[in-house]
Design an enzyme around this catalytic site. Sequence first.
Site, PDB file in Angstrom:
ATOM      1  N   TYR A 158       0.837  -1.205   0.000  1.00 27.99           N
ATOM      2  CA  TYR A 158       0.000   0.000   0.000  1.00 27.99           C
ATOM      3  C   TYR A 158       0.870   1.254   0.000  1.00 27.99           C
ATOM      4  CZ  TYR A 158      -3.574   3.300   1.707  1.00 27.99           C
ATOM      5  OH  TYR A 158      -4.424   4.371   1.864  1.00 27.99           O
TER       6      TYR A 158
HETATM    7  N1  NAD Z   1      -9.446   6.057   5.103  1.00 28.72           N
HETATM    8  C1  NAD Z   1      -8.197   6.455   5.315  1.00 28.72           C
HETATM    9  O1  NAD Z   1      -7.742   6.526   6.458  1.00 28.72           O
HETATM   10  C2  NAD Z   1      -7.322   6.849   4.187  1.00 28.72           C
HETATM   11  C3  NAD Z   1      -6.124   7.492   4.499  1.00 28.72           C
HETATM   12  C4  NAD Z   1      -5.277   7.866   3.462  1.00 28.72           C
HETATM   13  C5  NAD Z   1      -5.631   7.617   2.153  1.00 28.72           C
HETATM   14  N2  NAD Z   1      -6.799   6.998   1.885  1.00 28.72           N
HETATM   15  C6  NAD Z   1      -7.114   6.740   0.464  1.00 28.72           C
HETATM   16  O2  NAD Z   1      -8.347   7.328   0.129  1.00 28.72           O
HETATM   17  C7  NAD Z   1      -8.998   6.548  -0.882  1.00 28.72           C
HETATM   18  C8  NAD Z   1     -10.397   6.175  -0.408  1.00 28.72           C
HETATM   19  O3  NAD Z   1     -10.277   5.390   0.776  1.00 28.72           O
HETATM   20  P1  NAD Z   1     -11.505   5.015   1.711  1.00 28.72           P
HETATM   21  O4  NAD Z   1     -11.001   5.007   3.086  1.00 28.72           O
HETATM   22  O5  NAD Z   1     -12.690   5.828   1.365  1.00 28.72           O
HETATM   23  O6  NAD Z   1     -11.697   3.485   1.293  1.00 28.72           O
HETATM   24  P2  NAD Z   1     -13.017   2.659   0.911  1.00 28.72           P
HETATM   25  O7  NAD Z   1     -12.598   1.237   0.940  1.00 28.72           O
HETATM   26  O8  NAD Z   1     -14.151   3.091   1.761  1.00 28.72           O
HETATM   27  O9  NAD Z   1     -13.277   3.124  -0.611  1.00 28.72           O
HETATM   28  C9  NAD Z   1     -12.486   2.700  -1.670  1.00 28.72           C
HETATM   29  C10 NAD Z   1     -13.362   2.472  -2.873  1.00 28.72           C
HETATM   30  O10 NAD Z   1     -12.560   1.984  -3.961  1.00 28.72           O
HETATM   31  C11 NAD Z   1     -13.351   1.042  -4.658  1.00 28.72           C
HETATM   32  N3  NAD Z   1     -12.533   0.127  -5.463  1.00 28.72           N
HETATM   33  C12 NAD Z   1     -11.632  -0.773  -5.013  1.00 28.72           C
HETATM   34  N4  NAD Z   1     -11.143  -1.491  -6.042  1.00 28.72           N
HETATM   35  C13 NAD Z   1     -11.748  -1.028  -7.163  1.00 28.72           C
HETATM   36  C14 NAD Z   1     -11.660  -1.358  -8.533  1.00 28.72           C
HETATM   37  N5  NAD Z   1     -10.877  -2.356  -8.980  1.00 28.72           N
HETATM   38  N6  NAD Z   1     -12.417  -0.668  -9.413  1.00 28.72           N
HETATM   39  C15 NAD Z   1     -13.240   0.323  -8.995  1.00 28.72           C
HETATM   40  N7  NAD Z   1     -13.376   0.668  -7.704  1.00 28.72           N
HETATM   41  C16 NAD Z   1     -12.642   0.010  -6.794  1.00 28.72           C
HETATM   42  C17 NAD Z   1     -14.075   0.281  -3.571  1.00 28.72           C
HETATM   43  O11 NAD Z   1     -15.191  -0.436  -4.071  1.00 28.72           O
HETATM   44  C18 NAD Z   1     -14.444   1.403  -2.610  1.00 28.72           C
HETATM   45  O12 NAD Z   1     -15.723   1.923  -2.887  1.00 28.72           O
HETATM   46  C19 NAD Z   1      -8.107   5.329  -1.119  1.00 28.72           C
HETATM   47  O13 NAD Z   1      -7.247   5.579  -2.209  1.00 28.72           O
HETATM   48  C20 NAD Z   1      -7.285   5.261   0.154  1.00 28.72           C
HETATM   49  O14 NAD Z   1      -6.054   4.632  -0.041  1.00 28.72           O
HETATM   50  C21 NAD Z   1      -7.657   6.597   2.864  1.00 28.72           C
END
Ligand code: NAD
Length: 251
Positions: A158
């Site tokens: 990641y």
């Molecule tokens: N939540 C956190 O603490 C955090 C922190 C830093 C960065 N992020 C980043 O923010 C972004 C959103 O994270 P989140 O926490 O909302 O996660 P989440 O899991 O709630 O949402 C991620 C979304 O990506 C979609 N997804 C995954 N694989 C896919 C594919 N092959 N095709 C299409 N869609 C796909 C999933 O279905 C999901 O709806 C991510 O890139 C994550 O790495 C999150």
Amino acid sequence: MTDLTSIKDHVILVAGGASGIGYEIAKYLVSVGAIVVATDKNAEGLASLDKEVQSKNLHTKVVDFLNDQDIADLIQYIEVEIGPLKGVINCVGILGQRGILSEEIDMENFDLVYKVNLRSALVLSIEAIKVMKPRKYGRILQLASISGKEGNPGLVAYSVTKAGMIAMVKSQGKEYAESGITINALAPALIATPMVASFTEEQRNFLKDKIPMNRIGDPIEVATLAAWIVSPACSFTTGFAFDLTGGRATY
Ligand SMILES: NC(=O)c1ccc[n+]([C@@H]2O[C@H](COP(=O)([O-])OP(=O)(O)OC[C@H]3O[C@@H](n4cnc5c(N)ncnc54)[C@H](O)[C@@H]3O)[C@@H](O)[C@H]2O)c1
């Protein structure tokens, strides 16, 4: 005076809009008048978004970002059916294996994390640039992570992809600096979403303890910053990874 922060009637693609940060961003952007296309591979999540938002300004489309051609087709669908694409916010991402040492990494899982988190982000940016460039305007925002700046133990795959994403926007920002398209990343620490709910209590506390504000971020705090970054107001910043870490990163 013109409100440069306004994105009213701007067509903005929110990728990963079925859950967490993307879901909140899609909701928020519609509430401030944008025309939002929310995409995700999760049809159920998109249907919930649709049901909650209930607006003609929200369009949803199921797309699996593992398929390059489907990403290209999505951009064409927006251009033909919805309107000229002005902004892209990419929230598609997976954690992959977690809580393991590097020597325990399953390389197939590593490849999957790379494809979902980084390769598809590059393909999406290329397809968006193609349609934005002739119009000399565009905003591309990639959801990276503090993991990409500082690394996190047990999350090598990641963290690597998020570091790659930051390097990607730094390179693309310079490539397209004179094009009218800005290309940035946003690097949050822990935000309360289903992705974080999948951590163990111990993993969550480990990451929370690193945040000087001593709390987990709220998705709305991501949405409001993202909305500004994809607005006309954010015109002199490109190739940058915006911080959103409650003080953990000061760069
Ligand atoms: N939540 C956190 O603490 C955090 C922190 C830093 C960065 N992020 C980043 O923010 C972004 C959103 O994270 P989140 O926490 O909302 O996660 P989440 O899991 O709630 O949402 C991620 C979304 O990506 C979609 N997804 C995954 N694989 C896919 C594919 N092959 N095709 C299409 N869609 C796909 C999933 O279905 C999901 O709806 C991510 O890139 C994550 O790495 C999150």
